[in-house]
Design an enzyme around this catalytic site. Structure first.
Site, PDB file in Angstrom:
ATOM      1  N   SER A   3       0.914  -1.213   0.077  1.00 46.86           N
ATOM      2  CA  SER A   3      -0.014   0.067   0.291  1.00 46.86           C
ATOM      3  C   SER A   3       0.872   1.308  -0.006  1.00 46.86           C
ATOM      4  CB  SER A   3      -0.823  -0.010   1.164  1.00 46.86           C
ATOM      5  OG  SER A   3      -2.126   0.829   1.260  1.00 46.86           O
TER       6      SER A   3
ATOM      7  N   HIS B 243      -6.567  -6.113  -0.751  1.00 44.52           N
ATOM      8  CA  HIS B 243      -5.528  -5.179  -0.668  1.00 44.52           C
ATOM      9  C   HIS B 243      -4.432  -5.688   0.168  1.00 44.52           C
ATOM     10  CE1 HIS B 243      -3.774  -1.293  -0.399  1.00 44.52           C
ATOM     11  NE2 HIS B 243      -4.056  -1.119   0.736  1.00 44.52           N
TER      12      HIS B 243
ATOM     13  N   ASP C 148      -8.385  -4.421  -6.772  1.00 39.43           N
ATOM     14  CA  ASP C 148      -8.012  -3.808  -5.462  1.00 39.43           C
ATOM     15  C   ASP C 148      -8.799  -2.520  -5.382  1.00 39.43           C
ATOM     16  OD1 ASP C 148      -6.779  -2.728  -3.461  1.00 39.43           O
ATOM     17  OD2 ASP C 148      -4.834  -3.127  -4.153  1.00 39.43           O
TER      18      ASP C 148
END
Length: 552
Positions: A223, A478, A449
């Site tokens: 991320s 994710h 995602d």
């Protein structure tokens, strides 16, 4: 609006005046790394702290070691004010000749703790490979157990908060709340806020490298951690041995535009949840059409506007804002879907709010303070130039809401402190990523995602020559590694073992199949206790399959 203007003026005043800390330049005088600038690592090689490893006294991982690392607040003034970074280490156990050095780990956020990662990731891959690395976790500057821990408003997330939907007439309340938050941050932390960017955190990575006494590091980031890793690679390419980026933030998109992409992808995931639930009408009794399920969701939300429910053991009430916060995490991890569907079913078919209470406390309840929200704002608001005009936001976000109503206004109000933030970047945006001098980087991305949309993975592959992109076609997690998908995890393990990369050519070097949909089960867990994640990070235990780590 007068109150909002007054609060904005207060925030601006802090920008101009600021708090004076010995050895720290005023914010206006702080040299910034602009887009395309290649920083000189040698400028960092002063004021270096050391690591005094002690037992973390972790009963589940007795060999885990902890330390505090002193680093400069401002790397342009390395002998000035110091702050401390909390670091932990799971040492390599392989013979010295087989060891491959440290691998630094970051789960995203921005600002989420990485202290849980060494034990978790080392335990998720084959022991013979895990044994060859020193696994290094850390708390980013200003967060968690690092010192100082920045807190702007400890009660910002307490329920019941104003309704997110602008149709409910709460915009004034949210604008005042956002402006006040920015002013509160500036009032106490004007000396720190300009130094919490991705570049600052990347320089901390290099401070950890030097304190470890190695010339190169390995890195895994998910991320926002992909922004951190790619930024580190841009600043210090010769210090990278291997790098893995999982669920990727596009290297050049503005944070404002990235959030709009999120809104649209979260709508797709909500639609997918509704379709999945409709197929399980025999379990949840919400209708056999996805539209029926979505109608049920909005029916519960509407009812909570006039009948909020008790949030105990969390403080306050669960109203429409808290309800939305409980549900949006399904876009990160679809293993939450059975519990989400149970919440709707229990509320509408049994007049039972206990499932909602449990889900809220499990996923969205506030902790002791505002958690990593200061770090989230300090990164996103500072690194780009954000719109400062509410009229622009109102019109622009209305266009997005017209096609993505599930998440748009929730996400908008999560980010409107940036409208008032006292420090902002310029139109050039974040550091330009070119990959010059980097070894091959391994990239992972799911096509569905919602938090880091697929476009980001493609853009990063293009920006990093020699990188290899592994795509989970139809996948929606994710951060897609370590969920039991052998196609993904074995690729990661091979790269860590000996540097092996997928052999495919073109933008996508390897494709893996998606995970199977969760079984539609009516969830009846024991009562939950309030979690300690106050912001959108809201992580559960690292081993919990429903856990998510980070808004980004």
């Amino acid at each position: 609006m007068k109150k909002v203007i007054a609060l904005l003026s207060a925030a601006a005043a802090f920008t101009a005046v600021g708090a004076v800390v010995p050895g720290v330049a005023p914010a206006s005088a702080v040299p910034r790394t602009t887009a395309g600038e290649q920083a000189t690592p040698e400028l960092n090689d002063t004021g270096q702290g050391t690591l005094d490893w002690q037992s973390c006294n972790d009963p589940t991982t007795p060999t885990l070691q902890c330390a505090m690392l002193e680093v400069p607040l401002d790397y342009a003034h390395p002998h000035g004010t110091k702050i401390k970074i909390k670091v932990d280490r799971l040492p390599a156990t392989a013979p010295k000749a087989q060891q491959q050095g440290p691998i630094l780990l970051n789960p995203g956020g921005p600002g989420d703790s990485g202290l849980w990662m060494p034990a978790y990731i080392a335990g998720a891959i084959p022991k013979d490979v895990a044994a060859t690395y020193d696994w290094i976790g850390f708390d980013p500057r200003g967060t968690n157990a690092s010192e100082p821990h920045v807190t702007c408003d400890a009660h910002f997330f307490d329920g019941e908060r104003p309704d997110y939907q602008v149709s409910q007439g709460t915009s004034q309340a949210w604008l005042e709340k956002s402006a006040r938050y920015a002013a509160d941050c500036a009032a106490n932390w004007s000396w720190f806020l300009p130094h919490m960017t991705t570049v600052d955190n990347a320089r901390d990575l290099d401070s950890i490298r030097r304190a470890l006494g190695v010339k190169k590091i390995n890195f895994y980031g998910g991320s926002w951690g992909t922004s951190l890793g790619s930024t580190y690679g841009q600043l210090f390419p010769s210090h990278v041995r291997r790098m893995v980026l999982d669920s990727i933030v596009g290297p050049s998109i503005s944070w404002y535009d990235h959030n709009i992409l999120q809104d649209k992808e979260h709508q797709r995931r909500f639609d997918a949840f509704a379709a999945w639930t409709a197929k399980a009408d025999s379990v949840y009794h919400l209708g056999t059409d996805a539209a029926d399920v979505e109608k049920a969701y909005y029916q519960v939300e509407a009812d909570l506007r006039t009948h909020p429910v008790d949030a105990s053991p969390a403080p306050g009430k669960i109203g429409p804002a808290e309800f939305e916060d409980t549900f949006y995490g399904g876009g990160y991890n679809f293993l939450r879907w059975p519990r989400m569907a149970t919440v709707l079913s229990a509320y509408l078919t049994k007049h039972d709010t206990s499932a909602l209470n449990i889900a809220y406390n499990r996923y969205a309840a506030p902790g002791a303070d505002d958690g990593t929200f200061p770090a989230y704002n300090a990164v996103q608001c500072t690194e780009n130039s954000w719109p400062r005009d509410w009229e622009f936001w109102k019109k622009d976000q209305a266009k997005v809401d017209a096609v993505a109503p599930f998440y748009t206004y929730n996400n908008m109000w999560f980010n409107t402190a940036c409208m008032f933030w006292p420090y902002q970047g310029d139109q050039k945006g974040r550091l330009k990523i070119t990959g010059k001098g980097l070894p091959p980087v391994l990239l992972f991305q799911a096509t569905e995602d919602a938090a880091t949309p697929f476009q980001g993975g493609l853009a990063m592959q293009k920006a990093l020559p020699g990188s290899k992109l592994v795509v989970q076609e139809g996948g929606s997690f994710h951060e897609i590694l370590f969920h039991g998908d052998a196609c993904l995890d074995d690729t990661f393990t091979a790269y860590l073992r000996d540097g092996s990369l997928p052999t495919g050519t073109g933008p996508i070097a390897k494709t893996c199949a998606p995970e199977a949909d969760p079984a539609p089960v009516y969830v009846t867990p024991p009562p939950a206790t309030a979690k300690s994640a106050a912001t959108a990070a809201r992580p559960l235990a690292a081993t919990d399959p429903e856990a998510i780590h980070g808004r980004l």
